[in-house]
Design a protein around this motif. Structure first.
Motif, PDB file in Angstrom:
ATOM      1  N   GLU A 182       0.800  -1.280  -0.007  1.00  0.00           N
ATOM      2  CA  GLU A 182       0.127   0.058  -0.115  1.00  0.00           C
ATOM      3  C   GLU A 182       0.648   1.295  -0.032  1.00  0.00           C
ATOM      4  OE1 GLU A 182       1.089  -1.578   3.930  1.00  0.00           O
ATOM      5  OE2 GLU A 182      -0.233  -2.426   2.343  1.00  0.00           O
ATOM      6  N   LEU A 183       2.048   1.109   0.209  1.00  0.00           N
ATOM      7  CA  LEU A 183       2.827   2.512   0.359  1.00  0.00           C
ATOM      8  C   LEU A 183       3.810   2.338  -1.070  1.00  0.00           C
ATOM      9  CD1 LEU A 183       4.132   2.105   4.124  1.00  0.00           C
ATOM     10  CD2 LEU A 183       2.478   3.610   3.029  1.00  0.00           C
ATOM     11  N   GLY A 184       3.663   1.481  -1.809  1.00  0.00           N
ATOM     12  CA  GLY A 184       4.300   1.418  -2.882  1.00  0.00           C
ATOM     13  C   GLY A 184       5.680   0.664  -3.131  1.00  0.00           C
ATOM     14  N   ARG A 185       5.769  -0.057  -2.071  1.00  0.00           N
ATOM     15  CA  ARG A 185       7.125  -0.957  -1.458  1.00  0.00           C
ATOM     16  C   ARG A 185       7.058  -2.210  -1.994  1.00  0.00           C
ATOM     17  NH1 ARG A 185       8.248   1.777   4.298  1.00  0.00           N
ATOM     18  NH2 ARG A 185       8.920   3.738   3.650  1.00  0.00           N
ATOM     19  N   CYS A 186       8.160  -2.495  -2.632  1.00  0.00           N
ATOM     20  CA  CYS A 186       8.276  -4.256  -2.963  1.00  0.00           C
ATOM     21  C   CYS A 186       8.146  -4.876  -1.663  1.00  0.00           C
ATOM     22  CB  CYS A 186       9.285  -4.330  -3.783  1.00  0.00           C
ATOM     23  SG  CYS A 186       9.527  -6.171  -4.201  1.00  0.00           S
ATOM     24  N   ARG A 187       7.329  -5.805  -1.500  1.00  0.00           N
ATOM     25  CA  ARG A 187       7.520  -6.464  -0.251  1.00  0.00           C
ATOM     26  C   ARG A 187       8.645  -7.547  -0.140  1.00  0.00           C
ATOM     27  NH1 ARG A 187       1.986  -6.698  -1.624  1.00  0.00           N
ATOM     28  NH2 ARG A 187       0.493  -5.662  -0.009  1.00  0.00           N
ATOM     29  N   SER A 188       9.183  -8.052  -1.448  1.00  0.00           N
ATOM     30  CA  SER A 188      10.327  -8.813  -1.363  1.00  0.00           C
ATOM     31  C   SER A 188      11.622  -8.011  -1.409  1.00  0.00           C
ATOM     32  CB  SER A 188      10.246  -9.669  -2.608  1.00  0.00           C
ATOM     33  OG  SER A 188       9.367 -10.424  -2.776  1.00  0.00           O
ATOM     34  N   CYS A 189      11.847  -6.904  -1.684  1.00  0.00           N
ATOM     35  CA  CYS A 189      12.920  -6.135  -1.610  1.00  0.00           C
ATOM     36  C   CYS A 189      13.062  -4.949  -0.565  1.00  0.00           C
ATOM     37  CB  CYS A 189      13.219  -5.299  -2.966  1.00  0.00           C
ATOM     38  SG  CYS A 189      13.284  -6.386  -4.551  1.00  0.00           S
ATOM     39  N   THR A 190      11.986  -5.161   0.273  1.00  0.00           N
ATOM     40  CA  THR A 190      12.346  -4.187   1.536  1.00  0.00           C
ATOM     41  C   THR A 190      12.546  -5.088   2.526  1.00  0.00           C
ATOM     42  OG1 THR A 190      10.402  -2.968   0.576  1.00  0.00           O
ATOM     43  CG2 THR A 190      10.853  -2.622   3.022  1.00  0.00           C
ATOM     44  N   ALA A 191      13.738  -4.709   3.050  1.00  0.00           N
ATOM     45  CA  ALA A 191      14.509  -5.543   4.130  1.00  0.00           C
ATOM     46  C   ALA A 191      14.411  -5.014   5.583  1.00  0.00           C
ATOM     47  CB  ALA A 191      15.798  -5.903   3.686  1.00  0.00           C
ATOM     48  N   GLY A 192      14.346  -6.163   6.500  1.00  0.00           N
ATOM     49  CA  GLY A 192      14.746  -5.756   7.869  1.00  0.00           C
ATOM     50  C   GLY A 192      13.729  -5.321   8.736  1.00  0.00           C
ATOM     51  N   PRO A 193      13.716  -5.367   9.873  1.00  0.00           N
ATOM     52  CA  PRO A 193      12.353  -4.856  11.131  1.00  0.00           C
ATOM     53  C   PRO A 193      12.225  -3.519  10.687  1.00  0.00           C
ATOM     54  CG  PRO A 193      14.685  -5.238  12.104  1.00  0.00           C
ATOM     55  CD  PRO A 193      14.892  -5.540  10.523  1.00  0.00           C
ATOM     56  N   TRP A 194      12.852  -2.679  10.243  1.00  0.00           N
ATOM     57  CA  TRP A 194      12.448  -1.353  10.053  1.00  0.00           C
ATOM     58  C   TRP A 194      12.109  -1.063   8.551  1.00  0.00           C
ATOM     59  CZ3 TRP A 194      12.186   0.752  14.790  1.00  0.00           C
ATOM     60  CH2 TRP A 194      13.151   0.416  15.467  1.00  0.00           C
ATOM     61  N   ARG A 195      12.060  -2.295   7.861  1.00  0.00           N
ATOM     62  CA  ARG A 195      11.506  -2.142   6.406  1.00  0.00           C
ATOM     63  C   ARG A 195      12.144  -0.987   5.661  1.00  0.00           C
ATOM     64  NH1 ARG A 195       7.491  -5.245   4.841  1.00  0.00           N
ATOM     65  NH2 ARG A 195       6.604  -3.751   3.648  1.00  0.00           N
ATOM     66  N   ARG A 196      13.501  -1.165   5.645  1.00  0.00           N
ATOM     67  CA  ARG A 196      14.296  -0.134   5.007  1.00  0.00           C
ATOM     68  C   ARG A 196      13.982  -0.256   3.519  1.00  0.00           C
ATOM     69  NH1 ARG A 196      19.555  -0.743   2.533  1.00  0.00           N
ATOM     70  NH2 ARG A 196      19.358  -2.950   3.457  1.00  0.00           N
ATOM     71  N   ARG A 197      13.802   0.794   2.896  1.00  0.00           N
ATOM     72  CA  ARG A 197      13.429   0.995   1.372  1.00  0.00           C
ATOM     73  C   ARG A 197      14.575   0.421   0.552  1.00  0.00           C
ATOM     74  NH1 ARG A 197       9.337   4.537  -1.901  1.00  0.00           N
ATOM     75  NH2 ARG A 197       9.491   3.203  -3.570  1.00  0.00           N
ATOM     76  N   VAL A 198      14.479  -0.664  -0.323  1.00  0.00           N
ATOM     77  CA  VAL A 198      15.525  -1.001  -1.125  1.00  0.00           C
ATOM     78  C   VAL A 198      14.816  -0.810  -2.689  1.00  0.00           C
ATOM     79  CG1 VAL A 198      17.040  -2.830  -2.187  1.00  0.00           C
ATOM     80  CG2 VAL A 198      16.387  -2.521   0.547  1.00  0.00           C
TER      81      VAL A 198
END
Length: 110
Positions: A58-74
């Motif tokens: 819903e935020l436009g972030r890829c679920r597979s490429c967003t890493a870590g507990p802080w959901r750092r944007r990759v």
């Protein structure tokens, strides 16, 4: 995934892609027709599955490429690559793209 399994999977996938590409480049018309009948559905299915794994949340972030507990944007480039190869820049469809773009073109019959 451990390195041995990853390496094995990569070799198998790239080997299959190389085989299909070689058959498409060098096969006769009948082989190409059979190839189209059998492989286009498999390849489009694989592409759809890959895109589904990289669908944005819903935020436009890829679920597979967003890493870590802080959901750092990759930055995920899967959708851009899909667009570029399937839809985009149709002006130059004769130039190969991707892993095989540096490959020497097949010899033309003389």
């Amino acid at each position: 995934m451990d390195e041995v399994l990853t390496s094995t999977l990569q070799r198998a996938v790239f080997g299959r892609l190389d085989y299909l590409e070689r058959l498409a480049d060098e096969g006769d018309q009948q082989s190409k027709a059979v190839l189209a009948d059998s492989e286009i559905a498999r390849l489009t299915g694989a592409f759809r599955a890959l895109l589904a794994v990289h669908a944005p949340d819903e935020l436009g972030r890829c679920r597979s490429c967003t890493a870590g507990p802080w959901r750092r944007r990759v930055r995920c480039t899967v959708w851009k690559a899909a667009y570029r190869h399937l839809v985009g820049d149709t002006a130059d469809r004769t130039t190969p793209a991707g892993r095989h773009s540096l490959r020497k073109p097949a010899r033309q019959p003389t």
